[in-house]
Design a protein around this motif. Sequence first.
Motif, PDB file in Angstrom:
ATOM      1  N   VAL A 161      41.126  87.329  44.297  1.00 42.14           N
ATOM      2  CA  VAL A 161      39.886  86.893  43.712  1.00 42.14           C
ATOM      3  C   VAL A 161      39.843  86.933  42.097  1.00 42.14           C
ATOM      4  O   VAL A 161      39.698  85.940  41.329  1.00 42.14           O
ATOM      5  CB  VAL A 161      38.445  87.572  44.026  1.00 42.14           C
ATOM      6  N   GLN A 162      40.477  87.991  41.653  1.00 40.61           N
ATOM      7  CA  GLN A 162      40.543  88.041  40.200  1.00 40.61           C
ATOM      8  C   GLN A 162      41.921  87.183  39.444  1.00 40.61           C
ATOM      9  O   GLN A 162      41.374  86.681  38.651  1.00 40.61           O
ATOM     10  CB  GLN A 162      41.076  89.610  39.930  1.00 40.61           C
ATOM     11  N   TYR A 163      42.637  87.044  40.318  1.00 45.24           N
ATOM     12  CA  TYR A 163      43.721  85.862  39.884  1.00 45.24           C
ATOM     13  C   TYR A 163      42.892  84.368  39.752  1.00 45.24           C
ATOM     14  O   TYR A 163      43.329  83.867  38.690  1.00 45.24           O
ATOM     15  CB  TYR A 163      44.929  85.972  41.015  1.00 45.24           C
ATOM     16  N   ASN A 164      42.522  84.101  40.770  1.00 46.07           N
ATOM     17  CA  ASN A 164      41.933  82.681  40.733  1.00 46.07           C
ATOM     18  C   ASN A 164      40.528  82.518  39.798  1.00 46.07           C
ATOM     19  O   ASN A 164      40.465  81.455  39.163  1.00 46.07           O
ATOM     20  CB  ASN A 164      41.387  82.407  42.211  1.00 46.07           C
ATOM     21  N   LEU A 165      39.941  83.786  39.482  1.00 43.23           N
ATOM     22  CA  LEU A 165      38.920  83.448  38.404  1.00 43.23           C
ATOM     23  C   LEU A 165      39.611  83.570  37.167  1.00 43.23           C
ATOM     24  O   LEU A 165      38.865  82.672  36.079  1.00 43.23           O
ATOM     25  CB  LEU A 165      37.740  84.676  38.633  1.00 43.23           C
ATOM     26  N   GLU A 166      40.515  84.313  36.697  1.00 47.41           N
ATOM     27  CA  GLU A 166      41.052  84.403  35.424  1.00 47.41           C
ATOM     28  C   GLU A 166      41.832  83.031  35.159  1.00 47.41           C
ATOM     29  O   GLU A 166      42.110  82.582  34.069  1.00 47.41           O
ATOM     30  CB  GLU A 166      42.115  85.539  35.341  1.00 47.41           C
ATOM     31  N   LYS A 167      42.299  82.453  36.504  1.00 49.78           N
ATOM     32  CA  LYS A 167      42.993  81.176  36.194  1.00 49.78           C
ATOM     33  C   LYS A 167      41.984  80.075  35.554  1.00 49.78           C
ATOM     34  O   LYS A 167      42.505  79.265  35.092  1.00 49.78           O
ATOM     35  CB  LYS A 167      43.672  80.819  37.445  1.00 49.78           C
ATOM     36  N   GLU A 168      40.796  80.246  35.908  1.00 56.65           N
ATOM     37  CA  GLU A 168      39.894  79.228  35.727  1.00 56.65           C
ATOM     38  C   GLU A 168      39.245  79.660  34.361  1.00 56.65           C
ATOM     39  O   GLU A 168      38.386  79.157  33.809  1.00 56.65           O
ATOM     40  CB  GLU A 168      38.740  79.150  36.698  1.00 56.65           C
ATOM     41  N   GLY A 169      39.765  80.811  33.641  1.00 55.34           N
ATOM     42  CA  GLY A 169      39.141  81.122  32.201  1.00 55.34           C
ATOM     43  C   GLY A 169      38.123  82.050  32.170  1.00 55.34           C
ATOM     44  O   GLY A 169      37.640  82.550  31.235  1.00 55.34           O
ATOM     45  N   PHE A 170      37.843  82.832  33.387  1.00 54.80           N
ATOM     46  CA  PHE A 170      37.053  83.719  33.294  1.00 54.80           C
ATOM     47  C   PHE A 170      37.524  85.218  33.016  1.00 54.80           C
ATOM     48  O   PHE A 170      38.897  85.455  33.079  1.00 54.80           O
ATOM     49  CB  PHE A 170      36.352  84.011  34.542  1.00 54.80           C
ATOM     50  N   GLU A 171      36.834  85.860  32.250  1.00 48.62           N
ATOM     51  CA  GLU A 171      37.285  87.298  31.714  1.00 48.62           C
ATOM     52  C   GLU A 171      36.787  88.305  33.178  1.00 48.62           C
ATOM     53  O   GLU A 171      35.576  88.409  33.449  1.00 48.62           O
ATOM     54  CB  GLU A 171      36.635  87.965  30.604  1.00 48.62           C
TER      55      GLU A 171
END
Length: 226
Positions: free
Chosen positions: A19-29
């Motif tokens: 989940v962290q990988y996919n969220l960070e890929k979308e620009g989320f911190e």
Amino acid sequence: MSKYRILLVDDEPDIVELVQYNLEKEGFEVVAASNGREAVEKAEKYRPDLVLLDLMMPEMDGMETCHALQMIPHLSETIIAFLTARGEDYSQIAGFDAGADDYITKPIKPRVLVSRIKALLRRKAKDDKSLSRYESDSLTIDPESYKVIKDGVELRMTRKEFQLLALLASRPGRVFTREVILSEVWGQDVVVGDRTIDVHIRKLREKLSAPLIRTVKGVGYKFEDA
């Protein structure tokens, strides 16, 4: 524009990594926590825009963590969404009754999860702009600070309780149907039942300690500050 901050709370490392990988890929911190106690500590320092919260965790379970987060004053605007494998109806009802903004069941495709998160954040931005200030001799509802002050005393409200009260107070005397309340407060993409509205109305009445919210049998609710 600054990045949205997300606190991801789950005791399964594989889930956190994915989940962290996919969220960070979308620009989320993203900051992660492995249990409820750690989540509360990090939330106080990190001040996330959104918390993704597992239900079954050691130390402190998801429900307890949700309640604890809502007791932190500077997190009053933080979105809380459960991300859990518990898909039973009663678990979802309990989650919404606890004040969660959404209840997402695992497994879920990363793209769908990211879409749900973006929708929640868009809705928050829209809601914050649409809420209007209410003020009378005894009651103030301030959407800028998410504060409710009754007879000079600040009342602790969850995000959903505040949104519900602000909606009803936006048109004193108008009857809001359950359908309108569900759409305006929870959104059309989130499925909650009548019980959830009733629970939030009961909690609001207890906190306000005054008959400001009246039931119109078979229709809905209205706000009267006479």
